[in-house]
Design an enzyme around this catalytic site. Sequence first.
Site, short mmCIF file in Angstrom:
data_model
loop_
_atom_site.label_atom_id
_atom_site.label_comp_id
_atom_site.label_asym_id
_atom_site.label_seq_id
_atom_site.Cartn_x
_atom_site.Cartn_y
_atom_site.Cartn_z
CG ASP A 36 -2.11 -1.08 1.13
OD1 ASP A 36 -2.54 -1.25 -0.06
OD2 ASP A 36 -2.65 -1.36 1.90
CE LYS A 63 -3.21 -4.47 -2.85
NZ LYS A 63 -3.38 -5.24 -1.81
#
Length: 158
Positions: A36, A63
């Site tokens: 992330d 993602k």
Amino acid sequence: MGADIDFDVTTGTLTVRSSRLRAVEITAEDVPGIVDEVPVLAMAAAVAEGTTVVSGAAELRAKESDRIASTAAMLRVFGAQVTEAENGMVIEGGARLRPARVDSYGDHQIAMAAAVAGACATEGTTVIDGWDSVATSYPGFAQHLVQLTGTTAAAGDA
């Protein structure tokens, strides 16, 4: 990257001072722990000294967005030089970021990295389309960014 950061474990206080960042190499061993964070690390790499290489990161293509492609596209609109690879990217440091209109691709991490880039950009306004995606993970992000930087975030569709 050489950032000047102190963390007081007793109080939970994080102190960050302006510093010159240096390029790094992010490898397949690093990626699982920073999936992330790659978009904002790539943004920092764009203004750091040297060339940052991200490799072994093919999982980023699966993602909320294809984070390799969307991170590279986001950085380019700010004026950074990025070469996309199948499993990563190469980011040339030293960019003078300029304000831009950015597509977040509905990805909260791209939107927040773009907001940080906008705060680093020279005079002007950055607009982030798809800003509402930030509510997924950090609804107070815009307010905290304004408190930390004194800049104003602008959302294209909020």
